[in-house]
Design a protein around this motif. Sequence first.
Motif, PDB file in Angstrom:
ATOM      1  N   TRP A  33       0.804  -1.175   0.131  1.00 49.46           N
ATOM      2  CA  TRP A  33      -0.125  -0.113   0.093  1.00 49.46           C
ATOM      3  C   TRP A  33       0.897   1.234   0.298  1.00 49.46           C
ATOM      4  O   TRP A  33       1.871   1.495   0.780  1.00 49.46           O
ATOM      5  CB  TRP A  33      -0.852   0.130   1.336  1.00 49.46           C
ATOM      6  CG  TRP A  33      -1.578  -1.306   1.465  1.00 49.46           C
ATOM      7  CD1 TRP A  33      -1.610  -2.144   2.052  1.00 49.46           C
ATOM      8  CD2 TRP A  33      -3.037  -1.376   0.620  1.00 49.46           C
ATOM      9  NE1 TRP A  33      -2.578  -3.209   1.641  1.00 49.46           N
ATOM     10  CE2 TRP A  33      -3.441  -2.787   0.971  1.00 49.46           C
ATOM     11  CE3 TRP A  33      -3.811  -0.641  -0.390  1.00 49.46           C
ATOM     12  CZ2 TRP A  33      -4.628  -3.196   0.434  1.00 49.46           C
ATOM     13  CZ3 TRP A  33      -4.793  -1.035  -0.769  1.00 49.46           C
ATOM     14  CH2 TRP A  33      -5.140  -2.239  -0.666  1.00 49.46           C
ATOM     15  N   LYS A  34       0.788   2.077  -1.101  1.00 53.69           N
ATOM     16  CA  LYS A  34       1.416   3.315  -1.161  1.00 53.69           C
ATOM     17  C   LYS A  34       0.759   4.545  -0.199  1.00 53.69           C
ATOM     18  O   LYS A  34      -0.444   4.042   0.176  1.00 53.69           O
ATOM     19  CB  LYS A  34       1.642   3.715  -2.431  1.00 53.69           C
ATOM     20  CG  LYS A  34       2.333   2.921  -3.299  1.00 53.69           C
ATOM     21  CD  LYS A  34       2.518   3.313  -4.701  1.00 53.69           C
ATOM     22  CE  LYS A  34       3.240   2.550  -5.758  1.00 53.69           C
ATOM     23  NZ  LYS A  34       3.389   2.905  -6.983  1.00 53.69           N
ATOM     24  N   GLN A  35       1.567   5.437  -0.004  1.00 55.72           N
ATOM     25  CA  GLN A  35       0.966   6.592   0.856  1.00 55.72           C
ATOM     26  C   GLN A  35      -0.290   7.101   0.360  1.00 55.72           C
ATOM     27  O   GLN A  35      -1.495   7.274   0.841  1.00 55.72           O
ATOM     28  CB  GLN A  35       2.008   7.734   0.843  1.00 55.72           C
ATOM     29  CG  GLN A  35       1.473   8.863   1.793  1.00 55.72           C
ATOM     30  CD  GLN A  35       1.472   8.339   3.301  1.00 55.72           C
ATOM     31  OE1 GLN A  35       0.424   7.781   3.807  1.00 55.72           O
ATOM     32  NE2 GLN A  35       2.545   8.669   4.115  1.00 55.72           N
ATOM     33  N   GLU A  36      -0.439   6.990  -1.073  1.00 51.39           N
ATOM     34  CA  GLU A  36      -1.702   7.630  -1.832  1.00 51.39           C
ATOM     35  C   GLU A  36      -2.875   6.685  -1.377  1.00 51.39           C
ATOM     36  O   GLU A  36      -4.142   6.998  -1.397  1.00 51.39           O
ATOM     37  CB  GLU A  36      -1.610   7.661  -3.303  1.00 51.39           C
ATOM     38  CG  GLU A  36      -0.387   8.909  -3.806  1.00 51.39           C
ATOM     39  CD  GLU A  36       1.036   8.146  -3.790  1.00 51.39           C
ATOM     40  OE1 GLU A  36       1.153   6.801  -4.042  1.00 51.39           O
ATOM     41  OE2 GLU A  36       1.878   8.770  -3.264  1.00 51.39           O
ATOM     42  N   ASP A  37      -2.620   5.312  -1.566  1.00 52.54           N
ATOM     43  CA  ASP A  37      -3.746   4.474  -1.178  1.00 52.54           C
ATOM     44  C   ASP A  37      -4.172   4.383   0.248  1.00 52.54           C
ATOM     45  O   ASP A  37      -5.378   4.108   0.474  1.00 52.54           O
ATOM     46  CB  ASP A  37      -3.025   3.022  -1.335  1.00 52.54           C
ATOM     47  CG  ASP A  37      -2.511   2.656  -2.637  1.00 52.54           C
ATOM     48  OD1 ASP A  37      -3.204   3.067  -3.665  1.00 52.54           O
ATOM     49  OD2 ASP A  37      -1.426   2.041  -2.761  1.00 52.54           O
ATOM     50  N   LEU A  38      -3.116   4.757   1.158  1.00 53.95           N
ATOM     51  CA  LEU A  38      -3.548   5.091   2.635  1.00 53.95           C
ATOM     52  C   LEU A  38      -4.493   6.429   2.660  1.00 53.95           C
ATOM     53  O   LEU A  38      -5.440   6.227   3.897  1.00 53.95           O
ATOM     54  CB  LEU A  38      -2.385   5.145   3.362  1.00 53.95           C
ATOM     55  CG  LEU A  38      -1.625   4.052   3.575  1.00 53.95           C
ATOM     56  CD1 LEU A  38      -0.235   4.315   4.251  1.00 53.95           C
ATOM     57  CD2 LEU A  38      -2.125   2.551   4.141  1.00 53.95           C
ATOM     58  N   HIS A  39      -4.496   7.133   1.898  1.00 56.00           N
ATOM     59  CA  HIS A  39      -5.237   8.725   1.967  1.00 56.00           C
ATOM     60  C   HIS A  39      -6.583   8.173   1.268  1.00 56.00           C
ATOM     61  O   HIS A  39      -7.703   8.692   1.611  1.00 56.00           O
ATOM     62  CB  HIS A  39      -4.631   9.651   1.348  1.00 56.00           C
ATOM     63  CG  HIS A  39      -3.465  10.304   2.224  1.00 56.00           C
ATOM     64  ND1 HIS A  39      -3.603  10.839   3.562  1.00 56.00           N
ATOM     65  CD2 HIS A  39      -2.014  10.385   2.066  1.00 56.00           C
ATOM     66  CE1 HIS A  39      -2.611  11.059   4.184  1.00 56.00           C
ATOM     67  NE2 HIS A  39      -1.468  10.765   3.214  1.00 56.00           N
TER      68      HIS A  39
END
Length: 47
Positions: A33-39
Amino acid sequence: MKTAGKPGRIAFDGPDAVVVVETVGSWAGLSLWKQEDLHTYPFLRED
């Protein structure tokens, strides 16, 4: 990074990506999970 003039650093707050490994018996699953996915998906948490 040392050649760039900056020492390497490891921090567990605000990660760029989260790798999740789940195992069930002899089976395993892997997620990244990339940072964009977490947001985008608030139900994904870093804990």
